[in-house]
Motif scaffolding. Structure first.
Motif, PDB file in Angstrom:
ATOM      1  N   PRO A  48      27.963   5.842   3.186  1.00 56.39           N
ATOM      2  CA  PRO A  48      28.770   4.630   2.985  1.00 56.39           C
ATOM      3  C   PRO A  48      28.398   3.402   3.831  1.00 56.39           C
ATOM      4  CG  PRO A  48      30.170   6.582   3.133  1.00 56.39           C
ATOM      5  CD  PRO A  48      28.780   7.019   3.501  1.00 56.39           C
ATOM      6  N   HIS A  57      25.281  15.384   6.801  1.00 55.39           N
ATOM      7  CA  HIS A  57      26.527  15.763   6.114  1.00 55.39           C
ATOM      8  C   HIS A  57      26.481  15.431   4.629  1.00 55.39           C
ATOM      9  CE1 HIS A  57      26.930  11.666   7.674  1.00 55.39           C
ATOM     10  NE2 HIS A  57      27.702  11.436   6.651  1.00 55.39           N
ATOM     11  N   GLU A  69      46.227   4.560   1.427  1.00 51.32           N
ATOM     12  CA  GLU A  69      45.217   3.809   2.184  1.00 51.32           C
ATOM     13  C   GLU A  69      45.237   2.332   1.824  1.00 51.32           C
ATOM     14  OE1 GLU A  69      41.173   5.242   2.245  1.00 51.32           O
ATOM     15  OE2 GLU A  69      41.872   7.196   2.933  1.00 51.32           O
ATOM     16  N   GLU A 124      48.154   0.764   3.647  1.00 45.89           N
ATOM     17  CA  GLU A 124      47.871   0.688   5.091  1.00 45.89           C
ATOM     18  C   GLU A 124      46.816  -0.364   5.386  1.00 45.89           C
ATOM     19  OE1 GLU A 124      46.750   4.751   5.855  1.00 45.89           O
ATOM     20  OE2 GLU A 124      48.668   5.181   6.812  1.00 45.89           O
ATOM     21  N   GLN A 163      47.489  -3.427   7.862  1.00 48.70           N
ATOM     22  CA  GLN A 163      46.815  -3.514   9.162  1.00 48.70           C
ATOM     23  C   GLN A 163      45.805  -4.649   9.238  1.00 48.70           C
ATOM     24  OE1 GLN A 163      45.281   0.124  10.896  1.00 48.70           O
ATOM     25  NE2 GLN A 163      46.702   1.329   9.673  1.00 48.70           N
ATOM     26  N   THR A 164      45.211  -4.991   8.090  1.00 42.37           N
ATOM     27  CA  THR A 164      44.098  -5.926   8.178  1.00 42.37           C
ATOM     28  C   THR A 164      44.444  -7.335   7.716  1.00 42.37           C
ATOM     29  OG1 THR A 164      43.251  -5.493   5.952  1.00 42.37           O
ATOM     30  CG2 THR A 164      42.508  -4.026   7.713  1.00 42.37           C
ATOM     31  N   GLU A 186      31.411  10.349  12.027  1.00 42.29           N
ATOM     32  CA  GLU A 186      31.527   9.436  10.892  1.00 42.29           C
ATOM     33  C   GLU A 186      32.362   9.993   9.736  1.00 42.29           C
ATOM     34  OE1 GLU A 186      27.529   9.109   9.582  1.00 42.29           O
ATOM     35  OE2 GLU A 186      27.996   7.999   7.779  1.00 42.29           O
ATOM     36  N   THR A 187      32.265  11.314   9.515  1.00 40.89           N
ATOM     37  CA  THR A 187      32.954  11.900   8.366  1.00 40.89           C
ATOM     38  C   THR A 187      34.470  11.831   8.505  1.00 40.89           C
ATOM     39  OG1 THR A 187      32.500  13.979   9.485  1.00 40.89           O
ATOM     40  CG2 THR A 187      31.166  13.487   7.563  1.00 40.89           C
ATOM     41  N   ARG A 195      36.888   6.195   7.310  1.00 41.14           N
ATOM     42  CA  ARG A 195      36.570   5.451   6.107  1.00 41.14           C
ATOM     43  C   ARG A 195      35.856   4.179   6.548  1.00 41.14           C
ATOM     44  NH1 ARG A 195      40.742   2.279   2.263  1.00 41.14           N
ATOM     45  NH2 ARG A 195      39.224   0.703   1.629  1.00 41.14           N
ATOM     46  N   TYR A 196      34.746   3.910   5.878  1.00 36.15           N
ATOM     47  CA  TYR A 196      34.023   2.683   6.156  1.00 36.15           C
ATOM     48  C   TYR A 196      34.647   1.566   5.326  1.00 36.15           C
ATOM     49  CZ  TYR A 196      30.166  -0.653   6.277  1.00 36.15           C
ATOM     50  OH  TYR A 196      29.414  -1.784   6.447  1.00 36.15           O
ATOM     51  N   ARG A 205      34.310  -3.077   9.306  1.00 36.47           N
ATOM     52  CA  ARG A 205      35.611  -2.460   9.538  1.00 36.47           C
ATOM     53  C   ARG A 205      35.515  -0.944   9.364  1.00 36.47           C
ATOM     54  NH1 ARG A 205      39.707  -4.699   5.564  1.00 36.47           N
ATOM     55  NH2 ARG A 205      38.357  -3.500   4.184  1.00 36.47           N
ATOM     56  N   TRP A 206      36.285  -0.228  10.168  1.00 32.62           N
ATOM     57  CA  TRP A 206      36.375   1.223  10.041  1.00 32.62           C
ATOM     58  C   TRP A 206      37.841   1.617  10.143  1.00 32.62           C
ATOM     59  CZ3 TRP A 206      32.173   4.583   9.422  1.00 32.62           C
ATOM     60  CH2 TRP A 206      30.902   4.015   9.569  1.00 32.62           C
ATOM     61  N   MET A 207      38.168   2.735   9.535  1.00 30.89           N
ATOM     62  CA  MET A 207      39.530   3.266   9.654  1.00 30.89           C
ATOM     63  C   MET A 207      39.424   4.754   9.939  1.00 30.89           C
ATOM     64  SD  MET A 207      42.205   4.983   7.970  1.00 30.89           S
ATOM     65  CE  MET A 207      42.239   4.787   6.187  1.00 30.89           C
ATOM     66  N   ARG A 239      40.427   7.745   9.298  1.00 33.23           N
ATOM     67  CA  ARG A 239      41.224   8.366   8.240  1.00 33.23           C
ATOM     68  C   ARG A 239      41.775   9.730   8.660  1.00 33.23           C
ATOM     69  NH1 ARG A 239      39.283   7.969   2.283  1.00 33.23           N
ATOM     70  NH2 ARG A 239      37.262   8.149   3.246  1.00 33.23           N
ATOM     71  N   ARG A 269      44.448   6.887  11.763  1.00 32.66           N
ATOM     72  CA  ARG A 269      44.561   6.028  10.579  1.00 32.66           C
ATOM     73  C   ARG A 269      44.696   4.543  10.936  1.00 32.66           C
ATOM     74  NH1 ARG A 269      44.789   8.866   5.854  1.00 32.66           N
ATOM     75  NH2 ARG A 269      45.557   7.093   4.659  1.00 32.66           N
ATOM     76  N   ARG A 270      44.119   4.171  12.058  1.00 35.19           N
ATOM     77  CA  ARG A 270      44.146   2.747  12.423  1.00 35.19           C
ATOM     78  C   ARG A 270      42.820   2.098  12.045  1.00 35.19           C
ATOM     79  NH1 ARG A 270      48.865   1.094  12.623  1.00 35.19           N
ATOM     80  NH2 ARG A 270      48.218  -0.724  13.817  1.00 35.19           N
ATOM     81  N   TRP A 271      42.932   0.886  11.577  1.00 38.70           N
ATOM     82  CA  TRP A 271      41.745   0.066  11.282  1.00 38.70           C
ATOM     83  C   TRP A 271      41.281  -0.635  12.553  1.00 38.70           C
ATOM     84  CZ3 TRP A 271      38.954  -0.505   6.799  1.00 38.70           C
ATOM     85  CH2 TRP A 271      39.496   0.065   5.650  1.00 38.70           C
ATOM     86  N   MET A 311      41.319  -5.320  15.130  1.00 41.89           N
ATOM     87  CA  MET A 311      41.584  -6.133  13.948  1.00 41.89           C
ATOM     88  C   MET A 311      42.235  -7.450  14.382  1.00 41.89           C
ATOM     89  SD  MET A 311      41.075  -5.313  10.885  1.00 41.89           S
ATOM     90  CE  MET A 311      39.766  -4.152  10.592  1.00 41.89           C
TER      91      MET A 311
END
Lengths: 416, 1001, 98
Positions: free
Chosen positions: A300, A311, B741, B744, B748-749, C14-15, C18-19, C55-57, C59, C63-65, C83
Motif C-alpha cells: 500500500p 508479508h 474507519e 473515524e 480525526q483528520t 506495517e501490517t 492502514r496507509y 497519513r497512517w492509522m 488499525r 486506531r489513531r491517525w 494530525m
C-alpha cells in the motif's frame, strides 16, 4: 534489418555466430528531434515504432534513464487479456490483443505470445454476478468470453482445488481463450529492433532531468547527456509519471506503489493457462521455461523503492496453496518488485497534458503489459495528429474533472 | 563406498544408511549429504543440464550448487530441484537427477547437445516464427516439454508448516568462524542474540578445512562454541535455517527445515518447515564466501568440482573426489585442497596454475610429493563424457592464446578455483551498495543503508584470524548499540591457519579453438548452459547492460541464481565490451537467497485458517436445521433451509411465502452496528449521510445513504436515535469495518473539533429480523410487556424492553415490505431469543428464511442492495432515490460531486424494473441489456443487477441499471447475449406493495 | 515489512496499520470550489520521489491517525507528527528549523 529465421540461424552457425549484427544501435543523441519519447519500456518503444511505421515520423528519439525494457516491462507477470468490463477498456485492450496476435511476425521477433487462456475464478455470489456481467459485456463487444461451471473449471485446469473443502470454494470461472502470456523482455527488444531499423534513436543511460516549456509549449528536454530539443515530447515512464509531470509543472491523479512478483524454480509442464482470482487475490501462470510466475496485490504505501515486504508474498502464497494444493512443495526462486503508477479508477491516462506538445501515457497500474501494442499505437496516433484516437479519447486527463471515470474497480464492492 | 577414507571425517560410521539414486542402490553414513554419499561411492554423474542435456555432476558442496539437482522422494512428498549438496541423507532416501529421461545415465534428449550450433543464446527469439500457426500447436508445446527441471508433486502436500515471529537485539547470519565469534561476543555482553545458520552443524568453512582454533580442530572448536551459545539464556541458535530475505527496517526472514533430514523418522504432527520473521536491532552478516569456478573448455563434465568442495568432501565426509585429481587454480589458497588430498593418501596428478610465477607456500610440499606443477598454464580441453577422464594442459601464450606443447593428463576429477566471491547477497538485498575491488576481482559490501555490518569472508577478509576478530568486534558493537556492554570485543582464540595468499583474477581460459568454434563449451552457468560464447554473442548483438545479458542469455537465472556464474559472466561481458566490471554494472540481488517452499510461506494460513470464519450466535442452530450457508465477507450466513426433498428453488419459494403470508425469521446479526455518541454526533451524521439526521426525533429510526466525496453511493443502512446524543448506525455486512474507519477518519483528520465517539458493536448484539403479517403476534408472545400496536410502536421507531426474558432493543424497520421487527439482544442471548421466537411462532407458521429469500423479498419491494444495485459508479439519483438527498443541507459528503459534468448527464444509467415477456424466464444477474437484436458488437444500455423468480408475483422479476432508464418505461429491450436476446419490458423498480400498505401488518 | 512508530503504541509492523495516502489535503469549501478544484482535492496527488508527507492509522492498535514523513526511495521514516499540525522539516535537512 536482417531477417531472423531458422535459415539465418543456420547460416550464422557456420560462421560461429560471430556475424550477427547489433539488434539496435547505441547512438549519441542529436541536438534536436521531431519527437522525443521519454521511457524505453514496451509502451515507449511501441509508440516510437508506430510513429515510424504508421505515421512516417522517423526523426524520433527514445530516451531511457537505464536500459531499455528495464522497468515494468521486464518486471511484470506478462498476463495478456482483453476481458474488461467497460466498453472503453474493452475496446482499447481488444485492439491491443488483436495487435498481439500478429506482432511476432510483424516485428520478426518471437515474442512467445502464447494464447493459453486466462481463467478468472469465481468464489461467491457477488463474483458470479460480476463475472456474468463481464462475460455478457465482452461478448456484446465481440471479445471472446465464456462462463464456466465448477466442473468446467476442473476440466480446463485439473490441478485447481474445486472441492468444497476450501475456505472460499470455486463456484465457477470466466475464460478468455485468446488471453495468455508473452515473453516480456522480447517485447521490448522486438520493438526496439524494429524501431531502430526505421531510424529511431534509442538512447540508453540518458535520464531526463527537466522538461523545457516556453509559453505553455514544450520545446525539449534536459538530460544527463545534455539538452535535446523536440517539437513534441511523450512521457511514457510507468512508475515515474508523477516525477516527469512535476518537471513540466503539473500534477497527476497517480500514485506509485511497489508491485511484487515471484517465480518458482523451473518445473516440467504442470499449468497450461493463466489462473486469476480476485476473491483470494493471486494470479499464476507457467512460463515456457517452466517457472510458475505469480503476482498479487500492491504494497500500500507510495514508494519508488522497487522493494516490498514479505508479508504481501506470504498472503499470496496462502492463496496459491489453497487454490492449487500440489504447489505447496514447490519453491519460490526469485522475487522482485516494480513500481506501478495507479489511477483512482484503475484505468490509464493517455493523451494530452496541460502543456502543448507534451503527451502522457501512464497510470496503467498493474495491467500495463497487456496493453503495450495498443497503448503505443494510440499514443503514436495522438502525437502524430495532435488529436486522440477514439480509442484513447475516453482516457484523457480531464475525465477526473468531469467525473467520467472508467472505474474498473466497479464490480469490486461487497455488501449486504 | 570405495572412495570413503578408512578414518577421519565427521560422519557416523556406526550408522549405515541405504538409499537409491537414479535407480541404483547405495550406502552411506549418517552425517552424509546425498552428494557426499554419491562421491564416496564414486558416482559423480547426477543429472542433465537445462538446454543441451549435458551430463552434470557435483560442482560444489553447498547452497551455491548449480548443477547436481535432484527430484527427491516420490508421491505426494516428492520435491523437485533439490541440491544434492544440501540434502541430508536418511535411511531409505530415493532420488533421481532432474531433466533426464529415462535417466541421467542414458538421456534420450541428449540429441539437443548435438544441435547446439543452432541453439546459441536467444535462438528462440529468432525462429519458430513460420508458419505462425505452428507456434501454438507445435513449437511452443515442444519447447515447454523440453524446458523445466523437476516435477511438481501430483497430490496435495500431507505435511504442515508454521511461522514464528521474533525480535532480537543482534541477528547473526552465518555460523562460520566470524558468525560464531560475533554471537559469542554479543551473547556474552548480554544481548538477545539470534544466530542463523543453514547447515546441520555450526562451523561454516571450518568444516571443510584442517585449521586449528584455540589449539583444537576448527570444527571441534565450533562445536564447543555451540555449547557455550546454547548455555546463554538470551541466545538462540537456529541450524538448518537459511536467512533468505533482508527487507526494509531490519525485517528479515529465515526458512527452517525441521524434519527434512529425518525422512520417514519424522515425529507425527511436527511441522515440516518453519518461516521465521525477524525484527532485528542490528544485523551481523557473516555469510562467508563462495569459491568461483574457472571458465575453460568443457569445464562442466562430471568429476570437475570446486577445490573447496573437494576439500569439504574429504575433510568433513571422508570422501575422496576420485582416483586421481588435477587442480586448476589462479590462487594460492586452492593449493590447500591438493595438499589435503595428498595428506589423506589420495593422488594429485598435477597442479595447473595460470599464473606465470606463483609462489604458493604449499607448492614445494606438493612437488616433493611428486605432484607436477604447470605454471603459466591452463586446462585447454577436458575429455570423457559422463565423467572427466583426462585434461589437456597448455601454456598460456602472449596475447591470451595457447602456446607450445599440449599435455594430456589422465585424471577422474578436476578441482578448480578461481578465487572467492564474498556472499554479498543479503547485503545487496538490504539495499546496501556494492563496491568492486579490482585486485582480487570481487564485489564487497560498500555503504550500508540499514543497521548492519558485514564481517569475515563476506566482507572480503578471507583469513581465519581476521574472520574471528571482525566477528567478535561486530558482535560487541552490535550488543553495545542495544545497550549491552561497552563495545569492547572479547579476546579471540589463537589460530593455526595459512593466510589466504595471492590471487590473480583470471576469467576465461583459452581452448584449443577460438571461443565458440568447435564443440567445446566454456560453461559460465552450469545450470542453464550459458557459455562464454553466448555472453560474447549478446554483447555483439547490442546487449550491453548486465541486466540485458542476464535476460538474453539467462546467465544467473537458474535455481542457484548465479552464485557460481554471475561474477565470471560479468567479467567476460566487461572484457567483450572493453569496459571495466563496474562500468558494466552489477545486478541487484533479490530474495530469496536460496529457494523457499510455497508451503512455508503460506504457513498455516490455508484451509479454514486462510481467513477467519465469522459465525453468529445462532450458527449452530442453523447448522442443525441443515441450512446451506453463503459466504458474505468473512461471515457465513444461512442461505436457505432446505427441507427433505426440497431443492433451492422450492426452499426459497416456501420461505418467501411464509414471510408474505405468516411470519419469517432471519438471522441479521452480521449487519454492521456502530454505536455513535457525543455532543456532535448529529453533526457527523448530517455530514456523512445524504439526508438530514438533525430532524430525527429520539426513539425514531431513519434510513440513510452514504456517499464518498466523489458522489458515489458506498453504503446504506438505518440509524436509530437512541438519545439526544446517542445513535446506533447499521451498515451492510461486508462494509462494516470500512464504514467505522470512514467515520473515524473524518473525525480525526478533517473534523477533529467534533466530539463524537464511534464504537463497533456488531458482535455485541445478536439481531433477529421477524417479518410477516403475524410478526406482531409472535413477538407479543415473548415480549408481553411491550406495547406493539402501530400507535405505540410506529414504523421506523425503536423501543427498549424485555424480549424472551432478556434486555432488548427492538427496531420497527422492514427490508421485506412486511410488518417487521428487528430484535437486538446481547450476543450471548441470541440463540435463546431465536429459539423463543421459534417456539412462540410455531402456532403462527413461523419459518426461518435465509439470505436468498431476503433478496427476493426486498427485490419485490424494490429495495436496493449496495454492491449489487450499485457498483461504485452509482449516485443516489441514478437509483431514483432523490427523496433521500437533502435539499436543505448546505454540505454533506458527495453533494459537490453531483454538479460535475458527468454526474449531470441526462443519459446516466438509472435503476428500473425489468419484466421478461416470458414470465418463466429468470435472467441471470449480470445479463446485459440492448436495444436491438443482432450480431456483436452491439452497444449496451445497461445490465441486470438483481433477478429472481418471485413466488409472490408468480413470475420472474428483475432490477437493472439502464441508460436513461426512467424515460424508457414501457419500452421493450433485450437481454443479451447469453439469454438469447430475450425481450423484456422496462418498468418501475417496485413490484409489490408500492404504497407500503403492508408494513404495519 | 516497514516498522511504523505509532505515537501511542510504539514501533509496530506495517501490517497493523492502514496507509492513508498523502497528508495535508484539506477538504475545500464545496461552495467556492470549481470542478477542477474538486478534482484536485479528490484525485490529484504530488506522489514525490523522495520525502512524502503521508497519513497512517494504527488499525490493529489505538486506531489513531497520525502523519509521517517518509522517504519513498529508501522507505526510511523520518519523523512522525500529529494530525492537524504543519509539515515539519525533515531531520537532517540543514535548512530546517522545525
Amino acid at each position: 534489418m536482417k531477417k531472423f529465421s531458422i535459415f539465418s540461424l543456420a547460416r550464422n552457425a557456420l560462421s560461429h555466430h560471430e556475424r550477427w549484427p547489433e539488434q539496435w544501435r547505441s547512438p549519441a543523441p542529436k541536438p534536436a528531434y521531431d519527437v522525443i519519447i521519454i521511457g524505453a519500456g514496451g509502451h515507449g518503444l511501441a509508440t516510437a515504432y508506430y510513429l515510424a511505421a504508421l505515421h512516417g515520423i522517423t526523426n524520433v528519439a527514445v530516451l531511457e534513464k537505464g536500459w531499455l525494457g528495464g522497468g515494468n516491462t521486464g518486471r511484470n507477470t506478462t498476463v495478456i487479456r482483453s476481458n474488461y468490463l467497460w466498453d472503453e477498456s474493452a475496446a482499447l485492450y481488444e485492439h491491443s490483443l488483436k495487435l498481439w496476435e500478429g506482432l511476432a511476425q510483424e516485428l520478426n521477433y518471437n515474442l512467445m505470445f502464447s494464447q493459453r487462456g486466462v481463467l478468472n475464478l469465481i468464489h461467491n455470489v457477488h463474483d458470479l454476478q460480476e463475472a456474468t456481467r463481464r462475460v455478457n459485456a465482452n461478448r456484446l463487444n465481440a471479445v471472446d468470453a465464456e462462463l464456466l461451471s465448477t466442473e468446467e473449471v476442473k476440466a480446463f485446469c485439473p490441478i485447481l482445488n474445486t472441492t468444497a473443502k476450501t475456505r472460499y470454494p470455486i463456484m465457477g470461472g470466466t475464460l478468455q481463450r485468446r488471453g495468455g502470456n508473452a515473453r516480456h523482455d522480447a517485447v521490448a527488444w522486438g520493438y526496439a529492433r524494429a524501431a531502430d531499423a526505421r531510424g529511431v534513436d534509442i538512447i540508453q543511460n540518458c535520464e531526463v532531468t527537466g522538461i523545457d516549456v516556453e509559453a505553455g509549449r514544450v520545446t525539449g528536454v534536459q538530460t544527463t547527456q545534455g539538452a535535446i530539443a523536440a517539437k513534441k515530447v511523450g512521457i511514457v515512464v510507468a512508475g515515474h509519471s508523477s516525477v516527469l509531470a512535476a518537471m513540466a509543472g503539473f500534477r497527476l491523479p497517480i500514485e506509485s506503489h511497489p508491485l511484487q512478483a515471484l517465480v518458482s524454480e523451473p518445473l516440467k509442464p504442470v499449468l497450461n493457462c493463466v489462473i486469476m482470482s480476485n476473491g483470494v487475490h493471486v494470479y499464476v501462470s507457467q512460463s515456457d521455461k517452466g517457472e510458475l510466475v505469480i503476482g498479487a496485490g500492491l504494497d500500500p504505501p507510495n514508494s519508488y523503492s522497487q522493494r516490498g515486504g514479505l508479508h504481501t508474498i506470504e498472503d499470496q502464497m496462502g492463496a496459491i496453496v489453497e487454490l492449487i494444493p500440489i504447489f505447496s512443495r514447490v519453491r519460490m526462486m526469485r522475487s522482485w518488485a516494480g513500481i506501478v503508477d495507479v489511477c483512482p479508477d484503475a484505468s490509464p491516462v493517455i493523451g494530452k497534458t496541460p502543456v502543448e506538445g507534451l503527451y502522457i501515457n501512464g497510470g496503467w497500474g498493474t495491467g500495463g503489459f497487456k496493453a503495450t501494442p495498443g497503448s503505443g499505437w494510440v499514443l503514436a496516433h495522438t502525437m502524430a495528429t495532435d488529436e486522440p484516437h477514439p480509442l484513447n479519447a475516453p482516457f484523457a486527463l480531464d475525465r477526473f474533472t468531469s467525473g467520467a471515470l472508467i472505474d474498473e474497480h466497479a464490480a469490486a464492492a461487497v455488501a449486504h | 563406498m570405495r572412495f570413503r577414507l578408512k578414518e577421519g571425517g565427521r560422519i557416523d560410521r556406526a550408522q549405515r544408511l541405504r538409499f537409491t539414486f537414479n535407480g541404483r542402490r547405495y550406502e552411506g553414513f549418517a552425517g552424509d549429504t546425498l552428494a557426499s554419499a554419491l562421491i564416496a561411492n564414486g558416482t559423480h554423474l547426477t543429472s542433465r543440464s537445462f538446454k543441451y542435456h549435458r551430463p552434470r555432476g557435483i560442482l560444489t558442496a553447498g547452497a551455491e550448487e548449480p548443477s547436481a539437482l535432484v527430484q527427491l522422494g516420490e508421491g505426494a512428498r516428492t520435491e523437485p530441484n533439490l541440491r544434492a549438496t544440501q540434502v541430508e541423507l536418511y535411511d531409505g532416501l530415493t532420488a533421481a537427477g532432474v531433466n533426464a529421461w529415462p535417466s541421467a545415465n542414458c538421456d534420450f534428449a541428449a540429441w539437443t547437445g548435438r544441435l547446439a550450433p543452432l541453439f546459441p543464446a536467444g535462438f528462440y527469439y529468432k525462429t519458430f516464427l513460420w508458419p505462425a500457426s505452428f507456434w501454438k500447436f507445435v513449437y511452443e508445446p515442444t519447447i515447454r516439454r523440453m524446458a523445466g527441471l523437476g516435477r511438481a508433486p501430483e497430490a496435495p502436500d500431507p505435511d504442515s508448516y508454521d511461522k514464528r515471529h521474533v525480535h532480537c537485539d543482534v541477528l547473526v547470519v552465518g555460523g562460520g568462524p566470524a558468525g560464531i565469534a560475533a554471537a559469542l561476543a554479543a551473547g556474552e555482553a548480554g544481548a538477545r542474540v539470534l544466530l542463523v545458520d543453514e547447515e546441520a552443524t555450526l562451523g561454516g568453512a571450518l568444516l571443510g578445512q584442517r585449521h586449528k582454533v584455540d589449539g583444537v580442530d576448527g570444527a571441534a572448536w565450533a562445536q564447543a562454541a555451540a555449547g557455550r551459545l546454547a548455555a546463554m539464556e538470551e541466545v538462540r541458535v537456529l541450524s538448518r535455517t537459511t536467512l533468505f530475505g533482508y527487507y526494509d527496517h531490519n525485517s528479515l526472514s529465515a526458512f527452517e527445515r525441521r524434519t527434512d533430514h529425518l525422512g520417514p523418522g519424522t515425529p507425527a504432527g511436527m511441522s515440516r518447515q518453519r518461516l521465521w520473521n525477524i525484527k532485528a536491532g542490528r544485523v551481523v552478516l557473516a555469510t562467508g564466501a563462495h569459491e568461483r569456478p574457472l571458465v575453460f573448455a568443457d569445464n562442466d563434465r562430471p568429476g570437475i568440482m570446486l577445490a573447496s568442495a573437494a576439500q569439504r568432501y574429504l575433510n568433513h565426509y571422508a570422501a575422496l573426489p576420485g582416483e586421481r585429481a588435477v587442480l586448476f587454480t589462479n590462487n594460492d589458497a586452492a593449493y590447500e585442497a591438493a595438499h589435503d588430498i595428498v595428506e589423506a593418501g589420495g593422488t594429485v596428478g598435477a597442479v595447473v596454475d595460470c599464473r606465470h610465477e606463483p609462489a604458493a607456500p604449499l607448492a614445494p610440499k606438493l612437488e616433493e610429493a611428486g605432484v607436477a606443477l604447470h605454471t603459466g598454464s591452463v586446462i585447454a580441453a577436458t575429455h570423457g563424457t559422463k565423467r572427466v577422464r583426462s585434461v589437456t594442459v597448455a601454456k598460456l601464450g602472449e596475447g591470451g592464446g595457447l602456446s607450445g606443447e599440449q599435455y594430456r593428463i589422465f585424471c577422474d576429477s578436476v578441482l578448480v578455483s578461481g578465487g572467492w566471491n564474498p556472499a554479498v547477497h543479503l547485503f545487496s538485498q538490504s539495499a546496501g551498495k556494492l563496491a568492486f575491488e579490482e585486485a582480487r576481482g570481487i564485489f564487497l559490501p560498500g555503504k550500508a543503508t540499514q543497521a548492519l555490518e558485514a564481517v569475515g569472508a563476506a566482507n572480503g577478509s578471507f583469513g581465519l584470524a581476521s574472520c574471528l576478530a571482525e566477528g567478535a568486534a561486530a558482535g560487541a558493537r552490535a550488543a553495545e548499540a542495544a545497550g549491552f556492554g561497552d563495545g569492547t570485543p572479547p579476546p579471540t582464540p589463537p589460530v593455526e591457519a595459512p593466510e589466504p595468499g595471492a590471487i590473480t583474477p583470471f576469467w576465461l581460459a583459452p581452448g584449443q579453438k577460438p571461443l565458440g568454434h568447435g564443440k567445446a563449451k566454456h560453461m559460465v552457468d552450469h545450470q542453464d548452459d550459458v557459455t562464454a560464447a553466448d555472453i560474447r554473442l549478446a554483447a555483439r548483438e547490442g546487449f550491453r547492460s548486465v541486466e540485458h545479458v542476464k535476460r538474453y542469455t539467462t546467465v544467473g537465472m537458474g535455481t542457484d541464481q548465479g552464485k557460481t556464474a554471475n561474477v565470471n559472466g560479468l567479467a567476460i561481458l566487461a572484457d567483450a565490451l572493453g569496459k571495466t566490471v563496474p562500468e558494466v554494472g552489477f545486478t541487484t540481488y533479490r530474495p530469496p537467497y536460496t529457494p523457499v517452499t510455497f508451503g512455508a510461506l503460506a504457513g498455516r494460513d490455508t484451509g479454514p485458517l486462510m481467513d477467519p470464519v465469522r459465525r453468529t450466535a445462532m450458527h449452530e442452530w442453523h447448522e442443525a436445521e441443515g441450512a446451506v450457508f453463503e459466504p458474505v465477507g468473512q461471515w457465513l450466513r444461512p442461505w436457505w433451509y432446505p427441507r427433505p426433498g426440497e431443492d433451492k428453488h422450492a426452499a426459497v419459494a416456501r420461505e418467501c411465502r411464509a414471510v408474505r403470508e405468516a411470519a419469517g425469521i432471519l438471522d441479521a446479526s452480521t449487519l454492521g452496528k456502530i454505536d455513535i455518541k457525543g455532543p456532535d454526533a448529529t453533526t457527523l451524521l448530517d455530514m456523512v449521510y445524504t439526508n438530514a439526521f438533525s430532524t430525527l426525533k429520539v426513539g425514531r429510526v431513519r434510513y440513510g445513504l452514504m456517499c464518498g466525496d466523489d458522489g458515489m453511493v458506498f453504503d446504506d443502512g438505518t440509524t436509530a436515535r437512541l438519545g439526544e446524543n446517542h445513535y446506533l448506525m447499521t451498515t451492510t455486512t461486508g462494509n462494516a469495518a470500512h464504514v467505522l474507519e470512514w467515520l473515524e477518519e473524518w473525525l480525526q483528520t478533517e473534523w477533529p473539533e467534533l466530539r463524537v465517539y464511534c464504537t463497533s458493536v456488531t458482535e455485541q448484539w445478536a439481531t433477529v429480523a421477524l417479518a410477516g403479517p403475524r410478526a406482531r403476534d409472535v413477538l407479543a408472545a415473548v415480549a408481553p410487556e411491550m406495547a406493539l400496536d402501530t400507535d405505540s410502536f410506529p414504523f421506523m421507531s425503536v423501543k427498549e424492553g424485555i424480549v424472551a426474558g432478556v434486555d432488548a432493543r427492538v427496531f420497527r424497520i422492514s427490508f421485506t415490505g412486511e410488518l417487521s421487527f428487528e430484535i437486538n439482544v446481547p450476543w450471548q442471548h441470541g440463540r435463546r431469543l431465536w429459539e423463543a421466537l421459534m417456539e412462540a411462532g410455531a402456532a403462527h407458521g413461523i419459518t426461518p428464511y435465509g439470505t436468498e429469500a431476503m433478496h427476493v423479498l426486498r427485490a419485490e419491494r424494490g429495495f436496493i442492495i449496495v454492491g449489487q444495485e450499485t457498483d461504485g459508479t452509482t449516485t443516489p439519483h441514478d437509483l431514483g432515490m432523490d427523496w433521500i438527498v437533502s435539499k436543505k443541507k448546505s454540505d454533506f459528503l458527495g453533494k459537490r460531486a453531483w454538479s460535475r459534468e458527468d454526474s449531470r448527464r441526462e443519459d446516466r444509467k438509472q435503476l428500473v424494473g425489468i419484466l421478461t415477456d416470458d414470465p418463466k424466464k429468470v435472467l441471470p444477474e449480470g445479463t446485459q441489456l440492448v436495444e436491438t437484436r443482432g450480431q456483436p458488437p452491439i452497444p449496451m444500455i445497461g445490465h441486470v443487477t438483481s433477478s429472481y423468480e418471485s413466488p409472490t408475483l408468480g413470475r420472474s422479476i428483475a432490477l437493472a441499471l439502464v441508460r436513461s432508464g426512467r424515460a424508457r418505461k414501457g419500452e421493450t429491450i433485450y437481454a443479451a447475449p447469453e439469454s438469447g436476446f430475450l425481450p423484456c419490458k422496462v418498468t418501475e423498480p417496485v413490484f409489490y406493495d408500492p404504497e407500503g400498505a403492508k408494513r404495519d401488518g | 515489512m516497514l516498522w511504523i512508530d505509532c505515537p501511542w503504541c510504539g514501533a509496530r509492523p506495517e501490517t497493523e496499520f492502514r496507509y492513508g495516502g498523502e497528508a495535508h489535503i484539506a477538504r475545500p469549501d464545496p461552495a467556492t470550489t470549481d470542478d477542477a478544484g474538486w478534482a484536485d482535492y479528490l484525485f490529484m496527488r504530488s506522489n514525490p520521489k523522495g520525502v512524502h508527507a503521508e497519513r497512517w492509522m494504527h488499525r490493529e492498535g489505538c486506531r489513531r491517525w497520525f502523519n509521517a514523513l517518509r522517504d519513498t526511495v529508501s522507505n526510511d521514516v523520518l519523523t512522525i507528527y500529529p494530525m492537524g499540525t504543519a509539515r515539519p522539516d525533515a531531520p537532517g535537512d540543514e535548512a530546517g528549523g522545525g
